[in-house]
Motif scaffolding. Structure first.
Motif, PDB file in Angstrom:
ATOM      1  N   LYS A 164     -17.466   2.439  -9.971  1.00  0.00           N
ATOM      2  CA  LYS A 164     -18.707   1.737 -10.298  1.00  0.00           C
ATOM      3  C   LYS A 164     -19.305   2.209 -11.614  1.00  0.00           C
ATOM      4  N   GLU A 165     -19.036   3.468 -11.968  1.00  0.00           N
ATOM      5  CA  GLU A 165     -19.624   4.036 -13.185  1.00  0.00           C
ATOM      6  C   GLU A 165     -18.547   4.510 -14.161  1.00  0.00           C
ATOM      7  N   ARG A 166     -17.319   4.049 -13.994  1.00  0.00           N
ATOM      8  CA  ARG A 166     -16.218   4.468 -14.874  1.00  0.00           C
ATOM      9  C   ARG A 166     -15.211   3.333 -14.973  1.00  0.00           C
ATOM     10  N   PRO A 167     -14.370   3.346 -15.998  1.00  0.00           N
ATOM     11  CA  PRO A 167     -13.308   2.329 -16.075  1.00  0.00           C
ATOM     12  C   PRO A 167     -12.243   2.585 -15.014  1.00  0.00           C
ATOM     13  N   LEU A 168     -11.685   1.523 -14.477  1.00  0.00           N
ATOM     14  CA  LEU A 168     -10.550   1.656 -13.572  1.00  0.00           C
ATOM     15  C   LEU A 168      -9.369   2.263 -14.334  1.00  0.00           C
ATOM     16  N   ASP A 169      -8.655   3.175 -13.686  1.00  0.00           N
ATOM     17  CA  ASP A 169      -7.523   3.834 -14.330  1.00  0.00           C
ATOM     18  C   ASP A 169      -6.466   4.166 -13.280  1.00  0.00           C
ATOM     19  N   ASP A 170      -5.519   3.230 -13.079  1.00  0.00           N
ATOM     20  CA  ASP A 170      -4.531   3.444 -12.027  1.00  0.00           C
ATOM     21  C   ASP A 170      -3.428   4.416 -12.441  1.00  0.00           C
ATOM     22  N   SER A 171      -3.467   4.913 -13.672  1.00  0.00           N
ATOM     23  CA  SER A 171      -2.548   5.990 -14.039  1.00  0.00           C
ATOM     24  C   SER A 171      -3.066   7.339 -13.552  1.00  0.00           C
ATOM     25  N   ARG A 172      -4.351   7.410 -13.216  1.00  0.00           N
ATOM     26  CA  ARG A 172      -4.963   8.655 -12.727  1.00  0.00           C
ATOM     27  C   ARG A 172      -5.240   8.628 -11.243  1.00  0.00           C
ATOM     28  N   PHE A 173      -5.576   7.436 -10.700  1.00  0.00           N
ATOM     29  CA  PHE A 173      -5.987   7.337  -9.301  1.00  0.00           C
ATOM     30  C   PHE A 173      -5.268   6.179  -8.617  1.00  0.00           C
ATOM     31  N   ALA A 174      -4.576   6.494  -7.532  1.00  0.00           N
ATOM     32  CA  ALA A 174      -3.796   5.483  -6.824  1.00  0.00           C
ATOM     33  C   ALA A 174      -4.659   4.318  -6.359  1.00  0.00           C
ATOM     34  N   ILE A 175      -5.821   4.614  -5.814  1.00  0.00           N
ATOM     35  CA  ILE A 175      -6.643   3.563  -5.229  1.00  0.00           C
ATOM     36  C   ILE A 175      -7.122   2.556  -6.274  1.00  0.00           C
ATOM     37  N   ASP A 176      -7.181   2.958  -7.532  1.00  0.00           N
ATOM     38  CA  ASP A 176      -7.575   2.027  -8.590  1.00  0.00           C
ATOM     39  C   ASP A 176      -6.576   0.887  -8.740  1.00  0.00           C
ATOM     40  N   HIS A 177      -5.322   1.124  -8.343  1.00  0.00           N
ATOM     41  CA  HIS A 177      -4.284   0.102  -8.493  1.00  0.00           C
ATOM     42  C   HIS A 177      -4.545  -1.101  -7.591  1.00  0.00           C
ATOM     43  N   ALA A 213       0.839  -1.205   0.000  1.00  0.00           N
ATOM     44  CA  ALA A 213       0.000   0.000   0.000  1.00  0.00           C
ATOM     45  C   ALA A 213       0.869   1.250   0.000  1.00  0.00           C
ATOM     46  N   ALA A 214       1.911   1.253   0.835  1.00  0.00           N
ATOM     47  CA  ALA A 214       2.805   2.413   0.906  1.00  0.00           C
ATOM     48  C   ALA A 214       3.478   2.661  -0.434  1.00  0.00           C
ATOM     49  N   ARG A 215       3.955   1.600  -1.073  1.00  0.00           N
ATOM     50  CA  ARG A 215       4.622   1.753  -2.370  1.00  0.00           C
ATOM     51  C   ARG A 215       3.641   2.217  -3.441  1.00  0.00           C
ATOM     52  N   CYS A 216       2.413   1.758  -3.370  1.00  0.00           N
ATOM     53  CA  CYS A 216       1.390   2.175  -4.326  1.00  0.00           C
ATOM     54  C   CYS A 216       1.199   3.684  -4.284  1.00  0.00           C
ATOM     55  N   PHE A 217       1.047   4.227  -3.094  1.00  0.00           N
ATOM     56  CA  PHE A 217       0.825   5.666  -2.970  1.00  0.00           C
ATOM     57  C   PHE A 217       2.097   6.460  -3.301  1.00  0.00           C
ATOM     58  N   TYR A 218       3.246   5.893  -2.963  1.00  0.00           N
ATOM     59  CA  TYR A 218       4.511   6.551  -3.304  1.00  0.00           C
ATOM     60  C   TYR A 218       4.650   6.673  -4.827  1.00  0.00           C
ATOM     61  N   ILE A 219       4.397   5.576  -5.536  1.00  0.00           N
ATOM     62  CA  ILE A 219       4.522   5.588  -6.994  1.00  0.00           C
ATOM     63  C   ILE A 219       3.496   6.515  -7.622  1.00  0.00           C
ATOM     64  N   ALA A 220       2.288   6.544  -7.068  1.00  0.00           N
ATOM     65  CA  ALA A 220       1.263   7.466  -7.570  1.00  0.00           C
ATOM     66  C   ALA A 220       1.748   8.906  -7.468  1.00  0.00           C
ATOM     67  N   GLY A 221       2.444   9.219  -6.379  1.00  0.00           N
ATOM     68  CA  GLY A 221       2.997  10.557  -6.229  1.00  0.00           C
ATOM     69  C   GLY A 221       4.048  10.859  -7.280  1.00  0.00           C
ATOM     70  N   ARG A 222       4.909   9.873  -7.577  1.00  0.00           N
ATOM     71  CA  ARG A 222       5.929  10.064  -8.620  1.00  0.00           C
ATOM     72  C   ARG A 222       5.288  10.297  -9.986  1.00  0.00           C
ATOM     73  N   MET A 223       4.123   9.685 -10.205  1.00  0.00           N
ATOM     74  CA  MET A 223       3.436   9.812 -11.486  1.00  0.00           C
ATOM     75  C   MET A 223       2.446  10.971 -11.512  1.00  0.00           C
ATOM     76  N   SER A 224       2.390  11.732 -10.415  1.00  0.00           N
ATOM     77  CA  SER A 224       1.464  12.871 -10.286  1.00  0.00           C
ATOM     78  C   SER A 224       0.009  12.437 -10.422  1.00  0.00           C
ATOM     79  N   SER A 225      -0.302  11.256  -9.919  1.00  0.00           N
ATOM     80  CA  SER A 225      -1.679  10.759  -9.931  1.00  0.00           C
ATOM     81  C   SER A 225      -2.438  11.282  -8.713  1.00  0.00           C
ATOM     82  N   GLY A 226      -3.757  11.293  -8.804  1.00  0.00           N
ATOM     83  CA  GLY A 226      -4.585  11.586  -7.642  1.00  0.00           C
ATOM     84  C   GLY A 226      -4.715  10.361  -6.767  1.00  0.00           C
ATOM     85  N   LEU A 227      -5.172  10.559  -5.525  1.00  0.00           N
ATOM     86  CA  LEU A 227      -5.377   9.425  -4.632  1.00  0.00           C
ATOM     87  C   LEU A 227      -6.594   8.611  -5.045  1.00  0.00           C
TER      88      LEU A 227
END
Length: 216
Positions: free
Chosen positions: A164-177, A141-155
């Motif tokens: 639920k109403e959109r495609p998962l996109d872990d390049s935009r949102f950390a929690i999607d990962h 979990a820690a590495r997921c959020f760290y990498i999201a920060g490096r990629m300038s993604s939102g949480l």
């Protein structure tokens, strides 16, 4: 008195001293010396239960991330192959036998989730399990959020955090990962010892997600 980083890689301190100068590139804190040490400890714990060649495994651990490729790079799926090629050259220069070099290179190539290559040896299976253990649980979990920060993604997407109403996109949102990768990893472990450790860490990862969603 300052302790050498290699001393933490007991009983393979001498090998670590030779390989650590080649082991990491760049400034990625999710693939740094601390990551190598965690993966090494995971690998040695599995090795104690499963067997295999400890020195060969230690070399594969130490060099498995010796080429740095950012998660957002189009070359990401080739990172383990590039690392295996570099590792082979390093070990060849140290006088290793070609069969053992090939075994280390295979373990490194097969460890990557992105490469999608089946591990064919016990050492390769152990390295894959040891590395993936560091991608789940609290550290995952820690590495997921760290990498999201490096990629300038939102949480997370505030309007639809669970997608639920959109495609998962872990390049935009950390929690999607969590859904696209992390929560799937525990099902793919290669060794009995690795699977046992993975189940415990998978439960921690689920708890992190549960608490995160509760707070938002």
């Amino acid at each position: 008195m300052t302790t050498s980083p290699a001393s933490a890689f007991s009983p393979h301190e001498e090998l670590a001293a030779a390989l650590l100068p080649h082991a990491t590139e760049g400034d990625d804190g999710s693939h740094d010396l601390a990551h190598l040490l965690r993966v090494f400890r995971n690998a040695m714990r599995i090795h104690a239960a499963e067997g295999g060649d400890g020195r060969l495994l230690a070399a594969a651990v130490l060099l498995h991330d010796c080429v740095a490729v950012e998660k957002s790079s189009p070359l990401r799926a080739q990172a383990s192959r590039l690392a295996s090629e570099k590792a082979a050259g390093i070990l060849r220069a140290m006088g290793w036998e070609e069969l053992r070099i090939s075994a280390v290179a295979h373990a490194i190539t097969a460890h990557s989730f992105s490469a999608n290559i089946a591990p064919e040896t016990l050492e390769a299976r152990i390295l894959q399990d040891a590395d993936r253990l560091d991608a789940i649980g609290m550290m995952g979990a820690a590495r997921c959020f760290y990498i999201a920060g490096r990629m300038s993604s939102g949480l997370y997407d505030p309007s639809d955090p669970l997608a639920k109403e959109r495609p998962l996109d872990d390049s935009r949102f950390a929690i999607d990962h969590f859904q696209t990768k992390l929560l799937k990893l525990a099902d793919g472990f290669q060794t009995a010892a690795g699977r046992a450790l993975a189940q415990e860490r998978h439960q921690r990862l689920e708890q992190v997600l549960e608490l995160f969603l509760d707070e938002i």
